[in-house]
Scaffold this active site. Sequence first.
Site, PDB file in Angstrom:
ATOM      1  N   ASN A  10       0.830  -1.205   0.000  1.00 11.81           N
ATOM      2  CA  ASN A  10       0.000   0.000   0.000  1.00 11.81           C
ATOM      3  C   ASN A  10       0.874   1.269   0.000  1.00 11.81           C
ATOM      4  O   ASN A  10       1.526   1.595   1.000  1.00 11.81           O
ATOM      5  CB  ASN A  10      -0.898  -0.036   1.240  1.00 11.81           C
ATOM      6  CG  ASN A  10      -1.934   1.055   1.225  1.00 11.81           C
ATOM      7  OD1 ASN A  10      -1.631   2.194   0.925  1.00 11.81           O
ATOM      8  ND2 ASN A  10      -3.160   0.703   1.567  1.00 11.81           N
ATOM      9  N   LYS A  13       0.097   3.976   2.718  1.00  5.16           N
ATOM     10  CA  LYS A  13       0.706   3.749   4.038  1.00  5.16           C
ATOM     11  C   LYS A  13       2.172   4.181   4.015  1.00  5.16           C
ATOM     12  O   LYS A  13       2.648   4.828   4.940  1.00  5.16           O
ATOM     13  CB  LYS A  13       0.644   2.257   4.398  1.00  5.16           C
ATOM     14  CG  LYS A  13      -0.736   1.708   4.681  1.00  5.16           C
ATOM     15  CD  LYS A  13      -0.610   0.226   5.057  1.00  5.16           C
ATOM     16  CE  LYS A  13      -1.933  -0.439   5.332  1.00  5.16           C
ATOM     17  NZ  LYS A  13      -1.770  -1.869   5.677  1.00  5.16           N
ATOM     18  N   ASP A  71      -1.477  -4.118   9.896  1.00 12.41           N
ATOM     19  CA  ASP A  71      -2.832  -4.312   9.409  1.00 12.41           C
ATOM     20  C   ASP A  71      -3.660  -3.195  10.013  1.00 12.41           C
ATOM     21  O   ASP A  71      -3.536  -2.891  11.202  1.00 12.41           O
ATOM     22  CB  ASP A  71      -3.382  -5.674   9.824  1.00 12.41           C
ATOM     23  CG  ASP A  71      -4.644  -5.991   9.037  1.00 12.41           C
ATOM     24  OD1 ASP A  71      -4.591  -5.943   7.796  1.00 12.41           O
ATOM     25  OD2 ASP A  71      -5.683  -6.261   9.661  1.00 12.41           O
ATOM     26  N   SER A  72      -4.453  -2.558   9.182  1.00 17.48           N
ATOM     27  CA  SER A  72      -5.202  -1.403   9.684  1.00 17.48           C
ATOM     28  C   SER A  72      -6.587  -1.392   9.073  1.00 17.48           C
ATOM     29  O   SER A  72      -6.882  -2.167   8.154  1.00 17.48           O
ATOM     30  CB  SER A  72      -4.453  -0.113   9.342  1.00 17.48           C
ATOM     31  OG  SER A  72      -4.033  -0.135   8.001  1.00 17.48           O
ATOM     32  N   PHE A 149      -5.275   8.466   1.261  1.00 18.28           N
ATOM     33  CA  PHE A 149      -5.673   7.265   0.519  1.00 18.28           C
ATOM     34  C   PHE A 149      -6.846   6.613   1.240  1.00 18.28           C
ATOM     35  O   PHE A 149      -7.267   7.058   2.322  1.00 18.28           O
ATOM     36  CB  PHE A 149      -4.493   6.289   0.424  1.00 18.28           C
ATOM     37  CG  PHE A 149      -4.065   5.709   1.750  1.00 18.28           C
ATOM     38  CD1 PHE A 149      -3.285   6.444   2.632  1.00 18.28           C
ATOM     39  CD2 PHE A 149      -4.456   4.431   2.137  1.00 18.28           C
ATOM     40  CE1 PHE A 149      -2.905   5.923   3.858  1.00 18.28           C
ATOM     41  CE2 PHE A 149      -4.073   3.893   3.359  1.00 18.28           C
ATOM     42  CZ  PHE A 149      -3.300   4.651   4.224  1.00 18.28           C
ATOM     43  N   ASP A 152      -9.565   7.939   3.908  1.00 19.18           N
ATOM     44  CA  ASP A 152      -9.245   9.293   4.389  1.00 19.18           C
ATOM     45  C   ASP A 152     -10.288  10.354   4.020  1.00 19.18           C
ATOM     46  O   ASP A 152     -10.574  11.234   4.834  1.00 19.18           O
ATOM     47  CB  ASP A 152      -7.856   9.739   3.883  1.00 19.18           C
ATOM     48  CG  ASP A 152      -6.731   9.096   4.678  1.00 19.18           C
ATOM     49  OD1 ASP A 152      -6.979   8.616   5.797  1.00 19.18           O
ATOM     50  OD2 ASP A 152      -5.598   9.073   4.170  1.00 19.18           O
ATOM     51  N   LYS A 171      -3.286  14.610   9.907  1.00 17.96           N
ATOM     52  CA  LYS A 171      -3.385  13.146  10.031  1.00 17.96           C
ATOM     53  C   LYS A 171      -2.083  12.559  10.563  1.00 17.96           C
ATOM     54  O   LYS A 171      -2.071  11.782  11.510  1.00 17.96           O
ATOM     55  CB  LYS A 171      -3.709  12.505   8.674  1.00 17.96           C
ATOM     56  CG  LYS A 171      -3.707  10.992   8.741  1.00 17.96           C
ATOM     57  CD  LYS A 171      -3.870  10.305   7.407  1.00 17.96           C
ATOM     58  CE  LYS A 171      -3.845   8.791   7.605  1.00 17.96           C
ATOM     59  NZ  LYS A 171      -3.863   8.034   6.366  1.00 17.96           N
ATOM     60  N   HIS A 176      -3.577   6.970  14.007  1.00 11.67           N
ATOM     61  CA  HIS A 176      -3.377   5.589  14.447  1.00 11.67           C
ATOM     62  C   HIS A 176      -1.999   5.074  14.012  1.00 11.67           C
ATOM     63  O   HIS A 176      -1.289   4.437  14.758  1.00 11.67           O
ATOM     64  CB  HIS A 176      -4.489   4.720  13.840  1.00 11.67           C
ATOM     65  CG  HIS A 176      -4.747   5.002  12.383  1.00 11.67           C
ATOM     66  ND1 HIS A 176      -5.146   6.244  11.930  1.00 11.67           N
ATOM     67  CD2 HIS A 176      -4.606   4.242  11.268  1.00 11.67           C
ATOM     68  CE1 HIS A 176      -5.252   6.211  10.617  1.00 11.67           C
ATOM     69  NE2 HIS A 176      -4.928   5.018  10.193  1.00 11.67           N
ATOM     70  N   ARG A 177      -1.603   5.431  12.785  1.00  9.08           N
ATOM     71  CA  ARG A 177      -0.312   4.955  12.250  1.00  9.08           C
ATOM     72  C   ARG A 177       0.837   5.624  13.004  1.00  9.08           C
ATOM     73  O   ARG A 177       1.817   4.985  13.372  1.00  9.08           O
ATOM     74  CB  ARG A 177      -0.283   5.302  10.754  1.00  9.08           C
ATOM     75  CG  ARG A 177       0.919   4.786  10.004  1.00  9.08           C
ATOM     76  CD  ARG A 177       0.649   4.618   8.517  1.00  9.08           C
ATOM     77  NE  ARG A 177      -0.315   3.554   8.298  1.00  9.08           N
ATOM     78  CZ  ARG A 177      -1.577   3.762   7.879  1.00  9.08           C
ATOM     79  NH1 ARG A 177      -1.982   4.979   7.573  1.00  9.08           N
ATOM     80  NH2 ARG A 177      -2.410   2.742   7.749  1.00  9.08           N
TER      81      ARG A 177
HETATM   82  P1  ITT Z   1      -0.784  -4.128   3.070  1.00  4.36           P
HETATM   83  O1  ITT Z   1       0.012  -4.685   1.931  1.00  4.36           O
HETATM   84  O2  ITT Z   1       0.016  -3.248   3.976  1.00  4.36           O
HETATM   85  O3  ITT Z   1      -1.535  -5.199   3.821  1.00  4.36           O
HETATM   86  P2  ITT Z   1      -3.446  -3.231   2.352  1.00  4.36           P
HETATM   87  O4  ITT Z   1      -3.944  -2.085   1.537  1.00  4.36           O
HETATM   88  O5  ITT Z   1      -3.864  -4.618   1.942  1.00  4.36           O
HETATM   89  O6  ITT Z   1      -1.863  -3.133   2.381  1.00  4.36           O
HETATM   90  P3  ITT Z   1      -4.755  -3.626   4.912  1.00  4.36           P
HETATM   91  O7  ITT Z   1      -4.935  -5.081   4.656  1.00  4.36           O
HETATM   92  O8  ITT Z   1      -4.207  -3.213   6.250  1.00  4.36           O
HETATM   93  O9  ITT Z   1      -3.810  -2.941   3.843  1.00  4.36           O
HETATM   94  O10 ITT Z   1      -6.148  -2.937   4.631  1.00  4.36           O
HETATM   95  C1  ITT Z   1      -6.500  -1.752   5.218  1.00  4.36           C
HETATM   96  C2  ITT Z   1      -7.571  -1.063   4.414  1.00  4.36           C
HETATM   97  O11 ITT Z   1      -7.954   0.097   5.144  1.00  4.36           O
HETATM   98  C3  ITT Z   1      -7.068  -0.598   3.058  1.00  4.36           C
HETATM   99  O12 ITT Z   1      -8.116  -0.566   2.138  1.00  4.36           O
HETATM  100  C4  ITT Z   1      -6.575   0.804   3.350  1.00  4.36           C
HETATM  101  O13 ITT Z   1      -6.688   1.624   2.196  1.00  4.36           O
HETATM  102  C5  ITT Z   1      -7.516   1.261   4.462  1.00  4.36           C
HETATM  103  N1  ITT Z   1      -6.749   2.095   5.397  1.00  4.36           N
HETATM  104  C6  ITT Z   1      -5.811   1.679   6.291  1.00  4.36           C
HETATM  105  N2  ITT Z   1      -5.260   2.711   6.925  1.00  4.36           N
HETATM  106  C7  ITT Z   1      -5.844   3.808   6.417  1.00  4.36           C
HETATM  107  C8  ITT Z   1      -5.658   5.179   6.626  1.00  4.36           C
HETATM  108  O14 ITT Z   1      -4.750   5.637   7.463  1.00  4.36           O
HETATM  109  N3  ITT Z   1      -6.407   6.027   5.925  1.00  4.36           N
HETATM  110  C9  ITT Z   1      -7.331   5.580   5.061  1.00  4.36           C
HETATM  111  N4  ITT Z   1      -7.561   4.310   4.777  1.00  4.36           N
HETATM  112  C10 ITT Z   1      -6.802   3.411   5.450  1.00  4.36           C
END
Ligand code: ITT
Length: 203
Positions: A10, A13, A71-72, A149, A152, A171, A176-177
């Site tokens: 991502n 992130k 994971d978020s 992203f 947000d 932000k 959280h991050r």
């Molecule tokens: P990884 O490779 O890091 O796992 P991912 O996009 O698959 O990337 P996650 O499984 O943690 O990440 O999914 C988290 C979802 O929540 C994903 O769609 C993100 O775009 C969203 N998300 C996570 N943190 C966010 C933030 O700070 N602001 C907006 N959206 C967020």
Amino acid sequence: MKRVYFISSNKGKLNDYLQIIKEMNLDLELRHLLPVSEEAVYDSFEKTAKHKLLSNLPETLEEDTVYFAEDSGLCIDSLKGFPGVYSSFVLKTIGLNGILKLMDLEENRTAKFVCALAFLESPRKKLTKVVTGLSKGYIHTKPLGRKGFGYDPIFVPKGFHKTFAQDLNLKNQLSHRRQAFEKMLNTLFRGKNNATITSKQGK
Ligand code: ITT
């Protein structure tokens, strides 16, 4: 200078972490590793983060280097925590407009972002630790802002009136991050690297 490897697909992130490191004026070099294994979803952010880290570690680990993954997601109170650990799937399928439709006419719009960050405390022993950060706020009635992203554009942090996508600096000062990253750095470097690391904003 310390080196940290962030395992993630991502870019949003990654950009957050780069901004956080710059803003905190840290002597850290952030490198990016793309995950090699399929993403698995467990019933908690913590378990999923740990799995992401352990299933994507390079065979040979560099010494004095930190490896981490996270994971978020967004948890909406009136939807009983949905989309939670399914945030990525939900964003790709029903998207922001789908979430806003589910929230239509809903008065309770409170929500939180969660970030569970898993890192290797000791690369030699492959000892894993997980820390978490939380951003409380509410879901706006429409997407606002072009920065950031994911979710947000619809998330407004508590005590403020702009979405994360309207004010990325805000932000990355309180998110959280940011909180999870500070906790990781404090666990790893406290006592070894001068002072404790803290953010400018309160938690
Ligand atoms: P990884 O490779 O890091 O796992 P991912 O996009 O698959 O990337 P996650 O499984 O943690 O990440 O999914 C988290 C979802 O929540 C994903 O769609 C993100 O775009 C969203 N998300 C996570 N943190 C966010 C933030 O700070 N602001 C907006 N959206 C967020």
